[in-house]
Design an enzyme around this catalytic site. Structure first.
Site, PDB file in Angstrom:
ATOM      1  N   ARG A 114       0.828  -1.213   0.000  1.00  0.00           N
ATOM      2  CA  ARG A 114       0.000   0.000   0.000  1.00  0.00           C
ATOM      3  C   ARG A 114       0.861   1.262   0.000  1.00  0.00           C
ATOM      4  NH1 ARG A 114      -4.587  -0.763   4.385  1.00  0.00           N
ATOM      5  NH2 ARG A 114      -5.286   1.168   3.401  1.00  0.00           N
ATOM      6  N   ASP A 307     -15.117   3.001   3.243  1.00  0.00           N
ATOM      7  CA  ASP A 307     -15.054   1.657   3.827  1.00  0.00           C
ATOM      8  C   ASP A 307     -16.351   0.874   3.624  1.00  0.00           C
ATOM      9  OD1 ASP A 307     -12.504   2.169   4.653  1.00  0.00           O
ATOM     10  OD2 ASP A 307     -13.028   2.581   6.737  1.00  0.00           O
ATOM     11  N   LYS A 334      -6.683   0.046  -0.919  1.00  0.00           N
ATOM     12  CA  LYS A 334      -7.062  -0.442   0.418  1.00  0.00           C
ATOM     13  C   LYS A 334      -6.423  -1.811   0.685  1.00  0.00           C
ATOM     14  CE  LYS A 334      -9.346   3.182   1.534  1.00  0.00           C
ATOM     15  NZ  LYS A 334      -8.847   4.052   2.578  1.00  0.00           N
TER      16      LYS A 334
END
Ligand code: S3P
Length: 424
Positions: A114, A307, A334
Site C-alpha cells: 500500500r 469503507d 485499500k
C-alpha cells in the site's frame, strides 16, 4: 416486520480506538479507554505502543494506558509490526518522525503493497528523515530529527494522512496548519480536545495545531463502530421481514454517509442521536426491510463512505434502476484492490457489473447465485459477501473467514443471530 430477538453486539469504533491509544501514550497519567475495539488492527497498535515502552493493561473491554508524556516514548528493540493496519502504520509515522531514536515500521504482505509516500511527503516537508522501500512502501525507516511546523494543503482526502500530520505537529514548537481536503473522519481533532482543549482548533476550513503542549489523561467511552454496523444495517434492508435496532452507535456525520445514501435509496432507517460523549455524537439506529431504488453517488460523498462501498455494492444489486459510483479510485489502495474484488466476486455470483478505472455501474435488481468468494485476505470483502450470501439463491463459500477479525471479532456471532432469526 419481525424484530430481532437477540441484540446484536457492535464493537467499539476502530478508528477512535487507534487514536485514543496513541494520544493516551503521550499523555501524562493513566487514560481509561472503555469499550475499546478488540480487532486485530487495534491489537497491532497496542503491540507497537508496548514496544515503544508504554505500559498498557487490558481488563475485559477497557484499556488502561499509562502515558509517559510527550517525550516519554523509547526506542523499540524490534521492528514495529503494523501487520494489516494502514491506520497503525500511517499514524505511527506521524508520531515517530520527531523522536530522538530510530524506528522501523513493517507490515504484512497486503500492507507492504500500500502507498506510504502520501503520508511521508508532508512529514518530510516538516524535516522528517523517512526512507521508504522503493520510495513508497514499507519497510519504513524513521530516523531521529527535530521537526518544524508547516502550512499544508491536503490533496488526498485521507484521515490517516491528516492524523499523521496532526500527530507530528504536536512535537513542533510553532503552529502547524492544515487546509485542503480535511473534511474526512475527524476523530483525532475531537479526541485532542479531550486531552487538552488548547491544542487543536478547527476554524474556516483549517486545522491549527499548537505544538509542545502537555496532554492530560482522561476517560474515554468508545461508541459502536458504524462501519461494523453497516453490514447488519444493509442485511436488515435486504432480508424480507428483518428489523434490527442498534444502540450506542457512533453518529459522526463523517462516518454515516452510507446511512444518508441508503435513506436516499428509500431504506427504512431511523437514527436518533441520544447523547454527545467524548465530543462524539452517538445514538440508536433502527432499520427494517426496504424496497431500494438505485442511486448515483456524488463525488464529494466518496471519502466518507469509502469503507462501506463493498457492502453498499451488495445493496446496489437489489436496488431498482442504475446505480453508479465514480471518483472512487482510492478503493484500489485499500487492504486489497477493492474495485477489483467487488467486481470479481459479483461477476462470480452472476451479476452484470460494469467496472471503470474509478468506479462501477450496476443495474438492479439482479439474482445472486452461490459461489466460492475470493476475499483477497480483505475483511470488508469477506463480510460484504457473507451478507450477500443471505440473499443468494444458493450457498456461498468464503475462502478465508479468518480475516474478518481484522476489524470485528463479533461479526460471525452477530451473523448467526441474524441468520437464525430471519433465514432459519
Ligand atoms: C481510516 C481512514 C480511512 C479508512 C480506514 C480507516 C482511519 O483511510 O479507509 O479504514 O482510521 O483514519 P484513508 O484515510 O486512507 O482514506
Amino acid at each position: 416486520m419481525k424484530p430481532i430477538k437477540k441484540q446484536l453486539k457492535i464493537p467499539g469504533d476502530k478508528s477512535i480506538s487507534h487514536r485514543a491509544l496513541i494520544l493516551a501514550a503521550i499523555a501524562n497519567g493513566v487514560t481509561e479507554i472503555r469499550n475499546i475495539s478488540k480487532s486485530r488492527d487495534v491489537l497491532s497498535t497496542i503491540t507497537c505502543l508496548k514496544n515503544l515502552g508504554i505500559f498498557i493493561k487490558i481488563k475485559k473491554s477497557t484499556a488502561f494506558v499509562f502515558g509517559n508524556g510527550l517525550h516519554g516514548l523509547r526506542k523499540s528493540n524490534r521492528y514495529l509490526d503494523c501487520e494489516n493496519s494502514g491506520t497503525t502504520m500511517r499514524l505511527l509515522m506521524g508520531l515517530l518522525c520527531s523522536q530522538s531514536f530510530t524506528s522501523i515500521l513493517v507490515g504484512d504482505e497486503s500492507l507492504s503493497k500500500r502507498p506510504m509516500w502520501r503520508a511521508a511527503e508532508p512529514l518530510v516537508k516538516m524535516g522528517a528523515r523517512i526512507s521508504l522501500h522503493k520510495n513508497n512502501f514499507a519497510p519504513i525507516v524513521i530516523n531521529p530529527t527535530k521537526l518544524h511546523a508547516i502550512n499544508f494543503s491536503l490533496k488526498i482526502a485521507s484521515a490517516q494522512i491528516k492524523s499523521a500530520i496532526i500527530l507530528s505537529g504536536l512535537f513542533c514548537s510553532e503552529i502547524t496548519t492544515l487546509s485542503g481536503l480535511i473534511e474526512t473522519r475527524d476523530h483525532t481533532e475531537r479526541l485532542l480536545k479531550l486531552f487538552n482543549s488548547n491544542i487543536g482548533i478547527v476554524k474556516n476550513s483549517t486545522i491549527l495545531i499548537k505544538g509542545n503542549q502537555k496532554l492530560n489523561s482522561c476517560v474515554i467511552n468508545i461508541p459502536g463502530d458504524p462501519s461494523s454496523a453497516a453490514f447488519f444495517i444493509i442485511a436488515a434492508c435486504l432480508v424480507p421481514n428483518a428489523k434490527i435496532k442498534l444502540n450506542k452507535i457512533l453518529l459522526n456525520q463523517t462516518r454515516i454517509g452510507f446511512i444518508n445514501i441508503l435513506k436516499r435509496m428509500g431504506a427504512n432507517i431511523n437514527i436518533e442521536t441520544k447523547s454527545i460523549e467524548n465530543c462524539e455524537p452517538l445514538g440508536t439506529v433502527t432499520v427494517s426491510y426496504s424496497i431500494l431504488h438505485a442511486i448515483q453517488i456524488y463525488d464529494h460523498e466518496i471519502s466518507n463512505i469509502i469503507d462501506e462501498i463493498p457492502i453498499l455494492s451488495i445493496a446496489f444489486t437489489q436496488a431498482i434502476g442504475i446505480n453508479a459510483i465514480k471518483n472512487a479510485q482510492e478503493l484500489r489502495t485499500k487492504e486489497c484492490d477493492r474495485l477489483n474484488a467487488i467486481s470479481h466476486n459479483l461477476k462470480k455470483m452472476g451479476v452484470d457489473i460494469k467496472v471503470m478505472h474509478d468506479g462501477f455501474k450496476i443495474k438492479g435488481p439482479q439474482k445472486l447465485s452461490g459461489t466460492q468468494i475470493e476475499t483477497f485476505g480483505d475483511h470488508r470483502i469477506a463480510m460484504a459477501f457473507k451478507i450477500a450470501g443471505l440473499i443468494a439463491v444458493s450457498e456461498i463459500k468464503i475462502d478465508n473467514e479468518k480475516c474478518i477479525e481484522i476489524s470485528d471479532r463479533n461479526f460471525n456471532k452477530n451473523f448467526e443471530i441474524f441468520k437464525t432469526n430471519y433465514i432459519g
